[in-house]
Design a protein around this motif. Structure first.
Motif, short mmCIF file in Angstrom:
data_model
loop_
_atom_site.label_atom_id
_atom_site.label_comp_id
_atom_site.label_asym_id
_atom_site.label_seq_id
_atom_site.Cartn_x
_atom_site.Cartn_y
_atom_site.Cartn_z
N LEU A 111 0.83 -1.21 0.00
CA LEU A 111 0.00 0.00 0.00
C LEU A 111 0.86 1.25 0.00
O LEU A 111 0.60 2.21 -0.74
N TRP A 112 1.91 1.26 0.83
CA TRP A 112 2.80 2.42 0.93
C TRP A 112 3.48 2.69 -0.42
O TRP A 112 3.52 3.82 -0.90
N GLY A 113 4.04 1.65 -1.01
CA GLY A 113 4.73 1.81 -2.28
C GLY A 113 3.80 2.21 -3.40
O GLY A 113 4.16 3.03 -4.26
N ALA A 114 2.57 1.66 -3.42
CA ALA A 114 1.61 2.00 -4.47
C ALA A 114 1.17 3.46 -4.36
O ALA A 114 1.06 4.16 -5.37
N ILE A 115 0.93 3.92 -3.13
CA ILE A 115 0.52 5.32 -2.94
C ILE A 115 1.64 6.26 -3.36
O ILE A 115 1.42 7.25 -4.07
N ALA A 116 2.86 5.96 -2.93
CA ALA A 116 4.00 6.82 -3.28
C ALA A 116 4.22 6.84 -4.78
O ALA A 116 4.47 7.90 -5.38
N ALA A 193 -10.25 8.23 -16.99
CA ALA A 193 -11.26 8.82 -17.87
C ALA A 193 -12.67 8.36 -17.51
O ALA A 193 -13.64 9.10 -17.72
N LEU A 194 -12.76 7.14 -16.97
CA LEU A 194 -14.07 6.61 -16.57
C LEU A 194 -14.48 7.07 -15.17
O LEU A 194 -15.52 6.65 -14.66
N GLY A 195 -13.64 7.90 -14.55
CA GLY A 195 -13.99 8.48 -13.26
C GLY A 195 -13.50 7.72 -12.05
O GLY A 195 -13.96 7.98 -10.92
N ALA A 196 -12.58 6.78 -12.22
CA ALA A 196 -12.06 6.01 -11.09
C ALA A 196 -11.19 6.91 -10.21
O ALA A 196 -10.37 7.67 -10.71
N GLY A 197 -11.39 6.80 -8.89
CA GLY A 197 -10.57 7.56 -7.95
C GLY A 197 -9.24 6.87 -7.70
O GLY A 197 -9.01 5.74 -8.14
N ASN A 198 -8.37 7.55 -6.96
CA ASN A 198 -7.04 7.00 -6.70
C ASN A 198 -7.10 5.69 -5.91
O ASN A 198 -6.32 4.76 -6.17
N ALA A 199 -8.02 5.63 -4.94
CA ALA A 199 -8.13 4.41 -4.13
C ALA A 199 -8.52 3.22 -5.01
O ALA A 199 -7.97 2.12 -4.87
N ILE A 201 -8.05 2.94 -8.26
CA ILE A 201 -6.95 2.66 -9.18
C ILE A 201 -5.89 1.81 -8.49
O ILE A 201 -5.35 0.85 -9.06
N ILE A 202 -5.59 2.14 -7.23
CA ILE A 202 -4.57 1.39 -6.49
C ILE A 202 -5.03 -0.04 -6.23
O ILE A 202 -4.30 -1.01 -6.50
N LEU A 203 -6.27 -0.18 -5.72
CA LEU A 203 -6.74 -1.50 -5.29
C LEU A 203 -7.20 -2.38 -6.44
O LEU A 203 -7.05 -3.60 -6.37
N ARG A 204 -7.75 -1.79 -7.51
CA ARG A 204 -8.33 -2.59 -8.59
C ARG A 204 -7.42 -2.71 -9.80
O ARG A 204 -7.63 -3.59 -10.63
N HIS A 205 -6.44 -1.83 -9.93
CA HIS A 205 -5.63 -1.85 -11.14
C HIS A 205 -4.13 -1.99 -10.87
O HIS A 205 -3.48 -2.87 -11.45
N LEU A 206 -3.59 -1.14 -9.99
CA LEU A 206 -2.14 -1.16 -9.79
C LEU A 206 -1.67 -2.40 -9.03
O LEU A 206 -0.77 -3.12 -9.48
N LEU A 207 -2.26 -2.65 -7.86
CA LEU A 207 -1.80 -3.79 -7.05
C LEU A 207 -2.03 -5.14 -7.75
O LEU A 207 -1.13 -5.99 -7.72
#
Length: 298
Positions: A111-116, A193-199, A201-207
Motif C-alpha cells: 500500500l505504501w509503495g503504491a501510494i507513493a 477517464a471513466l472516473g475512477a478515484g485513486n483508491a 486505481i490502487i486497489l483494482r488496477h495497480l496492485l
C-alpha cells in the motif's frame, strides 16, 4: 498421373492465460519445485506430526540425554524432553511468526509503495524519505531493543508485529518501482477517464498488476522472518519458555554443541532448510512471472 501428397496442417499457435504461463515456467524450475515439495513436507512435519507422534513438546520421559534412536529419532535433552517433539513445536511457532511477518510487511509495504508511486511529487518524496530512514536502522538491534521492553510479552504475535514493522520498507521500494511504470500505461488513463478515484486505481488496477513482484517479495520476506525470529530468540528476547521456537532451541542448546550435538543441530538444520527452500521458491516465482514467451505451441 499426379500423386497426392498428404498436406501437413499448419501448426496452431494459441494464447495461454497468465496463470498457465506462470505455472508452466515454475514447473520448469527444478530447484524451486523440489524446494516447494520440501517446504510442504516441513509444514506437514510441524502441523500434522504432533498429532501422530507419541510425545508432546512438554512431556518429560525417563530417557535423559539420549542420542538419536528409534524411540527418540532426534534424541532427548537433559530433562528428558523428546527433541523431535520440541522441533515440531518450534517449527510451528517459527513458521507462524514468519508468515505473519510476511503478511504485515507485504500489506503495509504494498500500500505504501503504491501510494507513493501513484501520487509522485511531494508525497512520494516524503514517503520514500521515511522508508530510507527505517532502512538505515539495524533491524535485529532495534527489534531486540523493542522486544526487551516487554511489548506484548513473549507472545508470538508481538514478535511478528515488531519484525513486520521493520521489514515493510523493502516491499514498498519494490512495489513503488513497479507502480512507477504501471501508472503510465493506457489502462490507468482509461480508468481515470471513466472516473475512477485513486483508491480504486490502487486497489483494482495497480496492485493486481503488480502481483508478480509482490508475490516474489512476500515469499522472500518469509525467509527473512524465519531468520529474524531465530536471531531474536537466540538473543533471549523472542519466544520464551515454556513455549519454544527453532531459534530458542538453538539458543538454549548452544553450549551442548560438543557434548550433545543433536540438541543444537536438528533445530539449526530446520532453520537452514526453511530459509533455503523459501529462497529457491522465490527464485522460481521470479522466473515464472518473467513476461516472456507469451505465445507457445500446444
Amino acid at each position: 498421373m499426379t500423386s497426392t501428397l498428404p498436406v501437413t496442417p499448419p501448426s496452431v499457435v494459441r494464447e495461454r492465460t497468465q496463470s498457465e504461463m506462470v505455472l508452466r515456467r515454475f514447473r520448469r524450475h527444478r530447484a524451486a519445485v523440489t524446494s516447494l515439495i520440501l517446504f510442504l513436507l516441513v509444514v506437514l512435519f510441524a502441523y500434522v506430526g504432533p498429532l501422530l507422534w507419541t510425545y508432546t513438546f512438554t512431556d518429560i520421559t525417563d530417557d535423559l540425554s539420549q542420542p538419536p534412536s528409534l524411540t527418540h529419532p532426534f534424541g532427548t535433552d537433559l530433562i528428558g524432553h523428546d527433541t523431535m517433539a520440541q522441533v515440531m513445536r518450534g517449527t510451528q511457532q517459527s513458521l507462524k511468526i514468519a508468515l505473519a511477518i510476511a503478511l504485515i510487511g507485504t500489506v503495509l509495504g504494498s500500500l505504501w509503495g503504491a501510494i507513493a508511486g501513484l501520487y509522485r511529487g511531494r508525497w512520494d518524496f516524503l514517503m520514500m524519505r521515511i522508508v530510507d530512514v527505517i532502512l538505515t536502522l539495524p533491524t535485529i538491534a532495534v527489534a531486540a531493543a523493542v522486544a526487551a521492553q516487554g511489548v506484548g510479552g513473549s507472545q508470538w504475535w508481538s514478535i511478528a508485529i515488531i519484525l513486520g514493522a521493520l521489514t515493510w520498507p523493502y516491499v514498498s521500494r519494490v512495489v513503488r518501482g513497479v507502480v512507477l511504470s504501471l501508472r503510465e500505461q493506457e489502462f490507468i488513463e482509461a480508468a481515470r477517464a471513466l472516473g475512477a478515484g485513486n483508491a480504486r486505481i490502487i486497489l483494482r488496477h495497480l496492485l493486481p498488476n503488480a502481483l508478480g513482484a509482490i508475490t516474489v517479495t512476500a515469499t522472500l520476506t518469509i525467509a527473512t522472518g524465519i531468520l529474524g525470529e531465530a536471531a531474536l530468540s537466540f538473543l533471549g528476547v523472542g519466544v520464551q519458555a515454556p513455549d519454544t521456537s527453532l531459534g530458542l532451541l538453538v539458543s538454549i542448546n548452544r553450549d551442548a554443541v560438543n557434548t550433545r550435538p543433536w540438541l543444537f543441530y536438528f533445530p539449526g538444520l530446520f532453520i537452514i532448510l526453511i530459509a533455503l527452500t523459501i529462497n529457491f521458491i522465490g527464485d522460481g516465482l521470479r522466473d515464472a512471472f518473467d513476461p516472456k514467451q507469451t505465445r507457445v505451441r500446444p
